[in-house]
Design an enzyme around this catalytic site. Sequence first.
Site, PDB file in Angstrom:
ATOM      1  N   ASP A 134     -15.589   9.735   9.127  1.00  0.00           N
ATOM      2  CA  ASP A 134     -14.524   8.784   8.806  1.00  0.00           C
ATOM      3  C   ASP A 134     -13.207   9.528   8.931  1.00  0.00           C
ATOM      4  OD1 ASP A 134     -14.588   5.858   7.157  1.00  0.00           O
ATOM      5  OD2 ASP A 134     -12.696   6.950   7.065  1.00  0.00           O
TER       6      ASP A 134
ATOM      7  N   ARG B 282       0.805  -1.223   0.000  1.00  0.00           N
ATOM      8  CA  ARG B 282       0.000   0.000   0.000  1.00  0.00           C
ATOM      9  C   ARG B 282       0.840   1.276   0.000  1.00  0.00           C
ATOM     10  NH1 ARG B 282      -5.289  -0.884   3.643  1.00  0.00           N
ATOM     11  NH2 ARG B 282      -6.067  -2.753   2.618  1.00  0.00           N
TER      12      ARG B 282
HETATM   13  C1  LIG Z   1     -14.188  -1.425   6.537  1.00  0.00           C
HETATM   14  S1  LIG Z   1     -14.773   0.230   6.546  1.00  0.00           S
HETATM   15  C2  LIG Z   1     -16.374   0.026   7.286  1.00  0.00           C
HETATM   16  C3  LIG Z   1     -17.457   0.746   6.531  1.00  0.00           C
HETATM   17  C4  LIG Z   1     -18.884   0.503   7.016  1.00  0.00           C
HETATM   18  N1  LIG Z   1     -19.056   0.891   8.395  1.00  0.00           N
HETATM   19  C5  LIG Z   1     -19.271  -0.956   6.832  1.00  0.00           C
HETATM   20  O1  LIG Z   1     -19.438  -1.671   7.813  1.00  0.00           O
HETATM   21  O2  LIG Z   1     -19.408  -1.390   5.684  1.00  0.00           O
HETATM   22  C6  LIG Z   1     -13.785   0.935   7.880  1.00  0.00           C
HETATM   23  C7  LIG Z   1     -13.647   2.462   7.831  1.00  0.00           C
HETATM   24  O3  LIG Z   1     -13.117   2.920   9.078  1.00  0.00           O
HETATM   25  C8  LIG Z   1     -12.308   4.050   8.829  1.00  0.00           C
HETATM   26  N2  LIG Z   1     -11.410   4.255   9.958  1.00  0.00           N
HETATM   27  C9  LIG Z   1     -10.289   3.566  10.267  1.00  0.00           C
HETATM   28  N3  LIG Z   1      -9.707   4.081  11.380  1.00  0.00           N
HETATM   29  C10 LIG Z   1     -10.497   5.105  11.797  1.00  0.00           C
HETATM   30  C11 LIG Z   1     -10.441   6.027  12.880  1.00  0.00           C
HETATM   31  N4  LIG Z   1      -9.441   5.982  13.783  1.00  0.00           N
HETATM   32  N5  LIG Z   1     -11.407   6.952  12.990  1.00  0.00           N
HETATM   33  C12 LIG Z   1     -12.428   6.992  12.085  1.00  0.00           C
HETATM   34  N6  LIG Z   1     -12.536   6.153  11.047  1.00  0.00           N
HETATM   35  C13 LIG Z   1     -11.588   5.214  10.899  1.00  0.00           C
HETATM   36  C14 LIG Z   1     -11.610   3.702   7.535  1.00  0.00           C
HETATM   37  O4  LIG Z   1     -11.167   4.857   6.868  1.00  0.00           O
HETATM   38  C15 LIG Z   1     -12.703   2.947   6.759  1.00  0.00           C
HETATM   39  O5  LIG Z   1     -13.370   3.793   5.866  1.00  0.00           O
END
Ligand SMILES: C[S@@+](CC[C@H](N)C(=O)[O-])C[C@H]1O[C@@H](n2cnc3c(N)ncnc32)[C@H](O)[C@@H]1O
Lengths: 281, 130
Positions: free
Chosen positions: A141, A32
């Site tokens: 996010d 990445r």
């Molecule tokens: C796998 S996606 C989940 C999306 C949706 N909630 C779902 O269940 O389909 C995880 C998201 O968490 C965000 N994320 C990761 N670390 C984070 C943080 N410390 N604070 C806020 N968002 C975060 C990532 O950018 C990503 O878009």
Amino acid sequence: MTDLDFEYLRGYIKQRSGLALTAEKRYLVESRLSPLCRRFGAASLHDLIGKLKTPHDKVLERTVVEAMTTNETFFFRDRLPFDLFRDTILPEALARNAGRRKLRIWCAAASTGQEPYSIAMLLQEAGARLSGWQVDILATDISLDVLEKARLGIYSQFEVQRGLPVQWLLKHFTQTGDQWQISPSLRAMVEYRPFNLLHGFEALGQFDVIFCRNVLIYFDAPTKSDILTRFGTSLAPGGALLLGAAETVIGLTDKLIPDAKHRGVYGHAPARPPALRAAVG
Amino acid sequence: MSQRDTTCLVVDDSAVIRKVARRIIEEIGFLVSEAEDGANALEVCAEAMPDVILLDWNMPNKDGYAFLQELRRTEAGLKPKVIFCTTENDVGAIARALRAGADEYIMKPFDRDILTAKLEQVGVSARLDA
Ligand SMILES: C[S@@+](CC[C@H](N)C(=O)[O-])C[C@H]1O[C@@H](n2cnc3c(N)ncnc32)[C@H](O)[C@@H]1O
């Protein structure tokens, strides 16, 4: 990338996003971050990691942290949480808040918007029951890139195909070339804002429903505990927290407990009377 | 209540697509039969009505649309859930298929995840009450 580089990066990412990189994720880091080298004028990953140390480059910092997030998501993911939201959580919240006619929902890891828009569609379908209500959907996010895409609400054929019933595709989206854009009225229902779950929630206020799905799995236990305990404070009395299928509060916080009837739903733990608390210790 | 395997008819003029679809759908746990065009599919349905039909849209010798219209005209033909598949990503085509009686729509090429999700969406699982 040397072992030391990896160690440094691990600490760096953990501190900024909570993401816990285990040793076997080393290949992921390489795949990445390597593409970023050229953009930031680094000859190698080692060089790129050197640049992270000094001087401070906010864009580089953000890009590296975002590159390590996993943004996989789709409409009505796992279906059940959304059925529960429509059939149980929403009607109960409407009954509870009937006096103020106000409802606040937080999507705490919104990614590219499929989750908040799924909620918005359910609310729009609820129609008349919500007329006269003020309904806020706050979608946050850590990644600015995903929020940008979420705001536009434009999805590929592949993305609209996953989880979205075709009737709703026709009803709520318009086709632009080989992509699909969600309707302006649904876009207007969701407020997107960058927010890091490691930061304090106080300024966001309280919520009747919190969706925090499929992000805690990437964090270590102390980070999960901390976030879940703070959700306890952000959740309005009687409110519901929805986690991903592989996530739980059990063993992580005593502020929240699983809903006995509904899998994946969590609510406030009943307050223990002081005497009992003393006795239990 | 006793249970039986869910049956799925794959209608496509391409043997390759039928083979891919068959493999995925059998893995999910369905009993699969095949037809190579709409006319052929009507014969299969007349013999034993499947629970779900994965229907290609563009076929020689009775295309998906013509097949579906004819199928939905009979009482027994109202029962199967129909997922139509096409390479066309076009509102007009999708709307027309829904009007003709399709339940869901899937874009080619599809994979296991999408197909599983669509089968779930139309409410069929690998075992049904007999
Ligand atoms: C796998 S996606 C989940 C999306 C949706 N909630 C779902 O269940 O389909 C995880 C998201 O968490 C965000 N994320 C990761 N670390 C984070 C943080 N410390 N604070 C806020 N968002 C975060 C990532 O950018 C990503 O878009």
